[in-house]
Design a protein around this motif. Sequence first.
Motif, mmCIF file in Angstrom:
data_model
loop_
_atom_site.group_PDB
_atom_site.id
_atom_site.type_symbol
_atom_site.label_atom_id
_atom_site.label_comp_id
_atom_site.label_asym_id
_atom_site.label_seq_id
_atom_site.Cartn_x
_atom_site.Cartn_y
_atom_site.Cartn_z
ATOM 1 N N UNK A 7 0.833 -1.209 0.000
ATOM 2 C CA UNK A 7 0.000 0.000 0.000
ATOM 3 C C UNK A 7 0.862 1.252 0.000
ATOM 4 N N UNK A 8 2.021 1.191 0.649
ATOM 5 C CA UNK A 8 2.893 2.363 0.681
ATOM 6 C C UNK A 8 3.692 2.505 -0.603
ATOM 7 N N UNK A 9 4.053 1.409 -1.234
ATOM 8 C CA UNK A 9 4.696 1.515 -2.556
ATOM 9 C C UNK A 9 3.761 2.162 -3.559
ATOM 10 N N UNK A 10 2.460 1.840 -3.439
ATOM 11 C CA UNK A 10 1.480 2.341 -4.400
ATOM 12 C C UNK A 10 1.307 3.853 -4.307
ATOM 13 N N UNK A 172 -10.309 7.567 12.513
ATOM 14 C CA UNK A 172 -10.631 6.440 13.382
ATOM 15 C C UNK A 172 -10.034 5.139 12.857
ATOM 16 N N UNK A 173 -10.137 4.911 11.550
ATOM 17 C CA UNK A 173 -9.570 3.705 10.954
ATOM 18 C C UNK A 173 -8.054 3.690 11.139
ATOM 19 N N UNK A 174 -7.421 4.834 10.934
ATOM 20 C CA UNK A 174 -5.966 4.908 11.089
ATOM 21 C C UNK A 174 -5.554 4.617 12.527
ATOM 22 N N UNK A 175 -6.351 5.080 13.473
ATOM 23 C CA UNK A 175 -6.039 4.819 14.881
ATOM 24 C C UNK A 175 -6.215 3.338 15.207
ATOM 25 N N UNK A 176 -7.276 2.712 14.700
ATOM 26 C CA UNK A 176 -7.481 1.286 14.958
ATOM 27 C C UNK A 176 -6.371 0.448 14.324
ATOM 28 N N UNK A 177 -5.880 0.836 13.141
ATOM 29 C CA UNK A 177 -4.747 0.136 12.530
ATOM 30 C C UNK A 177 -3.518 0.232 13.434
ATOM 31 N N UNK A 178 -3.285 1.431 13.952
ATOM 32 C CA UNK A 178 -2.151 1.612 14.858
ATOM 33 C C UNK A 178 -2.309 0.754 16.103
ATOM 34 N N UNK A 209 -6.915 0.360 2.844
ATOM 35 C CA UNK A 209 -5.908 1.352 2.472
ATOM 36 C C UNK A 209 -4.745 1.397 3.476
ATOM 37 N N UNK A 210 -4.872 0.697 4.605
ATOM 38 C CA UNK A 210 -3.816 0.601 5.616
ATOM 39 C C UNK A 210 -3.356 1.961 6.151
ATOM 40 N N UNK A 211 -4.280 2.858 6.495
ATOM 41 C CA UNK A 211 -3.825 4.101 7.132
ATOM 42 C C UNK A 211 -3.332 3.809 8.546
ATOM 43 N N UNK A 212 -2.354 4.555 8.996
ATOM 44 C CA UNK A 212 -1.800 4.382 10.351
ATOM 45 C C UNK A 212 -1.476 5.761 10.903
ATOM 46 N N UNK A 213 -2.149 6.132 11.990
ATOM 47 C CA UNK A 213 -1.865 7.437 12.602
ATOM 48 C C UNK A 213 -2.432 7.466 14.015
#
Length: 278
Positions: A7-10, A172-178, A209-213
């Motif tokens: 996802x980050x390469x993309x 919220x999604x980024x926080x749950x991924x983290x 999308x694998x957000x992380x924050x």
Amino acid sequence: MGEFLKSRRARLRPEDVELRAYGGRRRVPGLRREELAQVAGVSVAYYIRLEQGTADNVSAEVLDAIARALRLTPDERAHLHRLARPPRRAPRAEVVRLRPPLQHLLDAITHAPAYVVGHYTNVVAWNRLTAAVFVDLADVPPEERTWSHQIHLNPDYRARLDDNWLPVARRNVAYLRLRLGQDPHDPKLRGLVDELLERGEEFARMWEEHPVEDLRHGEARVRHPEVGRLVLPFETLHLPGDPDLSRLMLYAAEPGSPSEAALRRLAETGAHRSSAEL
């Protein structure tokens, strides 16, 4: 980890990392594996094994090189290290205990929303203005008294967020991924994510999308049915002496602003209950 790296390469193009693009039309978005390996200074074969999850004992130096090549944020870099070496934490307490002084503090804040959340976006305690501004948590079943449920599964709360719903949902999604990277073996956390994946189509799309924050500070914007639009900057305060709790969330309108006047009007009604009044 492979999905996260892909996802980050993309997100990147060759020119973003000072590479010349060759080969005409590209079949895949973003950097190719070979290009990423070149920029990171690792062999192509090794990087491929890393994406496939077959590269054992990858060093911190290699992970940092890949993180630099991918232009990862500090939160994403830490997430990559955790994916490579999943942490193991002691099981969390089934019953979250709130120290009475914390509830007293919340109730003393009478002109701004304030609440305490646990490690699953669950709202453990709140004051009256939290219920007045966001959602009346006293009317929410305890098992759905999380911001994740309210953001993704409560249409009334989504309507209140109005055009701010999408950035709030992504945050919220980024926080749950983290969080899942921090506690990958936590069944309660995994259960929350699985429920949202099953019940929330848009949540599932954002999750891919694998957000992380992490959530540190920001601004809440709400279209309130009684007092109109509210703009409320917020800060998060960690609670190191309370391991079963995550943080204290504090909101404050700009002095002299329409939002401050609106909060005062809501506070004067006294129509909502804090968690101490349940």
